[in-house]
Design a protein around this motif. Structure first.
Motif, short mmCIF file in Angstrom:
data_model
loop_
_atom_site.label_atom_id
_atom_site.label_comp_id
_atom_site.label_asym_id
_atom_site.label_seq_id
_atom_site.Cartn_x
_atom_site.Cartn_y
_atom_site.Cartn_z
N LEU A 249 0.82 -1.21 0.00
CA LEU A 249 0.00 0.00 0.00
C LEU A 249 0.85 1.27 0.00
O LEU A 249 0.35 2.35 0.31
CB LEU A 249 -0.93 0.02 1.22
N ASP A 250 2.12 1.13 -0.32
CA ASP A 250 2.98 2.31 -0.35
C ASP A 250 2.52 3.25 -1.45
O ASP A 250 2.45 2.87 -2.62
CB ASP A 250 4.43 1.87 -0.61
N ARG A 251 2.16 4.46 -1.08
CA ARG A 251 1.63 5.44 -2.02
C ARG A 251 2.74 6.37 -2.50
O ARG A 251 3.68 6.66 -1.75
CB ARG A 251 0.53 6.27 -1.37
N PRO A 252 2.66 6.87 -3.75
CA PRO A 252 3.66 7.82 -4.23
C PRO A 252 3.65 9.09 -3.39
O PRO A 252 2.59 9.56 -2.97
CB PRO A 252 3.24 8.09 -5.67
N SER A 253 4.84 9.63 -3.15
CA SER A 253 4.95 10.78 -2.26
C SER A 253 4.22 12.00 -2.80
O SER A 253 3.72 12.82 -2.02
CB SER A 253 6.42 11.11 -2.02
N PHE A 254 4.11 12.12 -4.13
CA PHE A 254 3.49 13.33 -4.68
C PHE A 254 1.99 13.39 -4.38
O PHE A 254 1.37 14.46 -4.46
CB PHE A 254 3.72 13.43 -6.19
N GLY A 255 1.36 12.24 -4.04
CA GLY A 255 -0.06 12.24 -3.75
C GLY A 255 -0.39 12.50 -2.29
O GLY A 255 -1.55 12.76 -1.95
#
Length: 293
Positions: A249-255
């Motif tokens: 579930l690691d989300r991109p930092s830009f989001g």
């Protein structure tokens, strides 16, 4: 405008089962419950937005422990009752935090009776039990670390370290009454404990199925659907990086800024709308001042 506030408040109460008779928050004169209105527990548990996002994070952390996951997998109808699980957890925390002493003790006794029937064997043959003191400590730590992280992010980023430690000391009593041992009671002890337990944590196809049931649950109502989705993402965003990666579930930092702004916005609306939450109602009925909004 008052109609809108009433609608939002009623939808939130429906989501967590507030006012449905599940927990009686009235207190007799002179009974401040286990903590009282000046406690750190009253303050931190009094912010609904932080508690909802923190609750999602806590459940995702808890299920990384094989024993906790097995208890959910073997002894609950999680696919169809994840909202019910969230509701019961919310009512337990509300009752033990804000209820009369007898109410809190009754809720703790009820959970202990439920735990008596939650036992089995892990796939590798290791026995597990919901009454295992070490497992109870992990479940507690996943909760308080998530609630504290959510409160600091969405309510008070400047919460003093001494106040954080006071909260951990206070709510450790609930874990100990449930049977937990060696419960961390400071941020330093909490961080050290989590690092020590990390080698025991696992994620497999069962973990992913339970997490999908949590994240993909149907909203409590169409009106709550957008907020519920944002709060879910906010809970995922609270996970430590290593836990998010274990779940995939690691989300991109830009989001992340958009998620955090969304949760903060929901928090502003909910604090405006919720005039009759657990902390405010029990303070009013018990004659004590409510925590700061």
């Amino acid at each position: 405008m008052s109609d809108l506030r009433d609608t939002i408040q009623s939808q939130v109460h429906r989501l967590v089962g507030f006012g449905d008779g599940g927990v009686d928050l009235t207190r007799p004169p002179g009974d401040d419950g286990l903590f009282g209105p000046e406690s750190a527990a009253w303050k931190i548990h009094g912010d609904f937005t932080a508690m909802m996002a923190g609750g999602v994070s806590a459940l995702l952390l808890q299920m990384l422990h094989p024993g906790a996951l097995a208890g959910v997998w073997d002894h609950s109808n999680f696919r169809r009752d994840m909202l019910g699980r969230l509701k019961r957890t919310a009512q337990f925390i509300s009752g033990t935090t804000y209820g009369a002493t007898a109410t809190a003790e009754g809720l703790i006794a009820r959970v202990r009776r439920i735990h008596d029937a939650v036992a089995g064997t892990l796939p590798d043959g290791t026995p597990y039990s919901a009454n295992d003191p070490a497992l109870l400590t992990w479940v507690h730590v996943a909760e308080v670390s998530s609630f504290l992280a959510a409160y600091r992010r969405y309510r008070d980023p400047a919460l003093p370290p001494a106040e954080q430690d006071r909260y951990l000391r206070e709510y450790a009593t609930i874990a100990e009454r449930l049977g937990a041992t060696d419960v961390p009671q400071s941020r330093a002890a909490l961080d050290a404990y989590i690092e020590a337990v990390r080698p025991q944590l696992r994620a497999d196809h069962h973990t992913r199925e339970v997490s999908r049931a949590l994240i993909g649950q149907q909203p409590a109502s169409l009106a709550m659907a957008p907020a519920q989705k944002v709060l879910m993402e906010g809970g995922i965003d609270l996970l430590p990086g290593w836990a998010a990666r274990m779940h995939g579930l690691d989300r991109p930092s830009f989001g992340r800024p958009a998620v955090r702004a969304g949760v903060a916005g929901i928090g502003t609306v909910l604090r405006w709308a919720l005039r009759d939450g657990s902390a405010k109602r029990t303070a009013r009925e018990g004659g004590s001042p409510p925590p700061a909004p």
